[in-house]
Design a protein around this motif. Structure first.
Motif, PDB file in Angstrom:
ATOM      1  N   TYR A 117      98.652  22.424   4.969  1.00 20.64           N
ATOM      2  CA  TYR A 117      98.549  22.069   3.553  1.00 20.64           C
ATOM      3  C   TYR A 117      98.837  23.342   2.784  1.00 20.64           C
ATOM      4  CZ  TYR A 117      96.859  18.922  -0.169  1.00 20.64           C
ATOM      5  OH  TYR A 117      96.757  18.086  -1.258  1.00 20.64           O
ATOM      6  N   ILE A 118      99.779  23.267   1.841  1.00 17.13           N
ATOM      7  CA  ILE A 118     100.199  24.491   1.158  1.00 17.13           C
ATOM      8  C   ILE A 118     100.045  24.378  -0.357  1.00 17.13           C
ATOM      9  CG2 ILE A 118     101.798  25.104   3.007  1.00 17.13           C
ATOM     10  CD1 ILE A 118     104.101  24.130   1.348  1.00 17.13           C
ATOM     11  N   PHE A 125      92.779  28.690  -3.393  1.00 12.55           N
ATOM     12  CA  PHE A 125      92.783  28.901  -1.941  1.00 12.55           C
ATOM     13  C   PHE A 125      91.375  28.788  -1.367  1.00 12.55           C
ATOM     14  CE2 PHE A 125      93.927  30.940   2.080  1.00 12.55           C
ATOM     15  CZ  PHE A 125      95.174  30.378   2.292  1.00 12.55           C
ATOM     16  N   LEU A 128      90.577  25.304  -0.630  1.00 12.83           N
ATOM     17  CA  LEU A 128      91.318  24.856   0.546  1.00 12.83           C
ATOM     18  C   LEU A 128      90.615  25.275   1.831  1.00 12.83           C
ATOM     19  CD1 LEU A 128      95.112  25.378  -0.283  1.00 12.83           C
ATOM     20  CD2 LEU A 128      93.931  23.240   0.215  1.00 12.83           C
ATOM     21  N   GLU A 129      89.985  26.444   1.806  1.00  8.59           N
ATOM     22  CA  GLU A 129      89.256  26.897   2.991  1.00  8.59           C
ATOM     23  C   GLU A 129      88.163  25.890   3.361  1.00  8.59           C
ATOM     24  OE1 GLU A 129      89.734  31.741   2.873  1.00  8.59           O
ATOM     25  OE2 GLU A 129      87.990  30.857   1.888  1.00  8.59           O
ATOM     26  N   CYS A 131      88.329  22.718   2.877  1.00 10.13           N
ATOM     27  CA  CYS A 131      89.008  21.561   3.484  1.00 10.13           C
ATOM     28  C   CYS A 131      89.315  21.825   4.953  1.00 10.13           C
ATOM     29  CB  CYS A 131      90.298  21.256   2.730  1.00 10.13           C
ATOM     30  SG  CYS A 131      90.055  20.623   1.059  1.00 10.13           S
ATOM     31  N   LYS A 132      89.672  23.048   5.270  1.00 15.49           N
ATOM     32  CA  LYS A 132      89.919  23.398   6.670  1.00 15.49           C
ATOM     33  C   LYS A 132      88.616  23.339   7.461  1.00 15.49           C
ATOM     34  CE  LYS A 132      91.607  27.213   9.609  1.00 15.49           C
ATOM     35  NZ  LYS A 132      92.424  26.438  10.562  1.00 15.49           N
ATOM     36  N   VAL A 137      92.390  19.565   7.453  1.00 11.75           N
ATOM     37  CA  VAL A 137      93.665  20.260   7.616  1.00 11.75           C
ATOM     38  C   VAL A 137      93.494  21.328   8.685  1.00 11.75           C
ATOM     39  CG1 VAL A 137      93.080  21.795   5.682  1.00 11.75           C
ATOM     40  CG2 VAL A 137      95.435  21.640   6.446  1.00 11.75           C
ATOM     41  N   SER A 139      95.840  24.003   9.285  1.00  9.67           N
ATOM     42  CA  SER A 139      96.324  25.320   8.857  1.00  9.67           C
ATOM     43  C   SER A 139      96.579  25.321   7.359  1.00  9.67           C
ATOM     44  CB  SER A 139      97.626  25.679   9.595  1.00  9.67           C
ATOM     45  OG  SER A 139      97.427  25.753  10.992  1.00  9.67           O
ATOM     46  N   LEU A 140      96.448  26.496   6.756  1.00 13.54           N
ATOM     47  CA  LEU A 140      96.658  26.650   5.318  1.00 13.54           C
ATOM     48  C   LEU A 140      97.840  27.567   5.059  1.00 13.54           C
ATOM     49  CD1 LEU A 140      92.943  27.185   4.194  1.00 13.54           C
ATOM     50  CD2 LEU A 140      94.234  25.040   4.277  1.00 13.54           C
ATOM     51  N   PRO A 163      96.943  32.921   4.863  1.00 17.66           N
ATOM     52  CA  PRO A 163      98.011  31.922   4.976  1.00 17.66           C
ATOM     53  C   PRO A 163      98.770  32.082   6.289  1.00 17.66           C
ATOM     54  CG  PRO A 163      98.093  33.060   2.857  1.00 17.66           C
ATOM     55  CD  PRO A 163      97.118  33.806   3.694  1.00 17.66           C
TER      56      PRO A 163
END
Length: 287
Positions: A117-118, A125, A128-129, A131-132, A137, A139-140, A163
């Protein structure tokens, strides 16, 4: 590692891996017939692709998910063999919107997780961490980041996951040598969108650069190796360690673009292709 049609993944800095060639799926929604994207993804998987690049904003993720699930049902692939890259769009960068945006993508795809997911600007960011950590997901990554923006993320206090990739425009007319070197020094894989140039749509394409696939030298190499000019351009990037995601909804071209593992360019040819660099982007949306 010697890349092949059967084994063409390269390592990411978080322990996962990414197939070196993928299928881009963007197409203007109003100009694309219903089902076209699904058929293209199915054709790609049949041809050996494992990497599909998409986005909720492309308005065809439902077709991508449908095609992936159909090929899993047929026994052609297993979910763990498919690498799907989704995108957090610029309008959803408020931290509270990140998790719901990813959940929405998963609901449309009808998948339990995405592989990558980018984000396209240096925000959100941290969310997003989370979410990982939640397993949504694997990888970010980031997209359209220059060296300075990458440095800001890499030097951010408390960064939990750096990333794994930076997705940018990259092709023989825009080779990105400095950015590629920086990414390689920091164990970040460069992913090339528009690796064959682009369509000649004046709404968003810089028409001041000539069409990449009409380049005289690339065409001469195509004749030497009995390959298309597109195959030469794609081979150039994967030999540099750059992942390519050419977009096509044409089944024949999809198959052709994948046939880049049975030949290699010489060092001299690689240098001559690098010398074609004009340092000019085709994609004007980001200029």
């Amino acid at each position: 590692m010697e890349l092949s049609a059967a084994n063409h993944r390269i390592a990411l800095n978080d322990g996962n891996s990414i197939p070196v060639i993928g299928l881009g799926t963007y197409s203007p929604p109003r100009l694309t017939s219903k089902g076209t994207c699904a058929k293209a993804v199915e054709a790609a998987i049949d041809a050996g692709y494992q990497h599909i690049d998409g986005a909720y904003i492309y308005y065809n993720e439902h077709e991508v998910g449908e095609a992936i699930r159909e090929k899993i049902k047929e026994g052609k692939v297993q979910r763990e063999n498919i690498f799907y890259c989704g995108k957090l769009w610029a309008t959803n960068l408020i931290p509270e919107m990140v998790h719901p945006s990813l959940e929405r993508t998963l609901k449309v795809l009808q998948l339990d997780y995405v592989d990558l997911y980018i984000i396209e600007v240096p925000m959100a960011f941290k969310a997003l961490e989370a979410c990982k950590d939640a397993g949504l997901v694997k990888s970010l990554g980031v997209s359209n980041f220059n060296r300075r923006q990458l440095e800001l993320i890499l030097n951010k206090p408390g960064l939990k996951y750096k990333p794994v990739i930076n997705q940018v425009e990259c092709h023989p007319y825009f080779t990105q040598p400095k950015l590629l070197k920086f990414c390689q020094q920091h164990d970040i894989v460069l992913v090339a969108y528009s690796p064959l140039g682009t369509s000649r749509d004046p709404m968003w394409v810089n028409l001041s650069s000539p069409p990449l696939l009409k380049d005289t030298f690339l065409n001469s190499l195509g004749k030497k190796y009995n390959k298309t000019t597109a195959q030469i351009a794609l081979r150039f990037n994967i030999q540099r360690g750059v992942v390519v995601i050419p977009k096509s909804f044409n089944p024949e071209r999809i198959r052709e673009n994948f046939q880049i593992f049975d030949f290699s360019l010489t060092d001299e040819e690689m240098e001559k292709i690098e010398a074609l660099n004009k340092n000019v982007r085709y994609v004007q949306l980001l200029m």
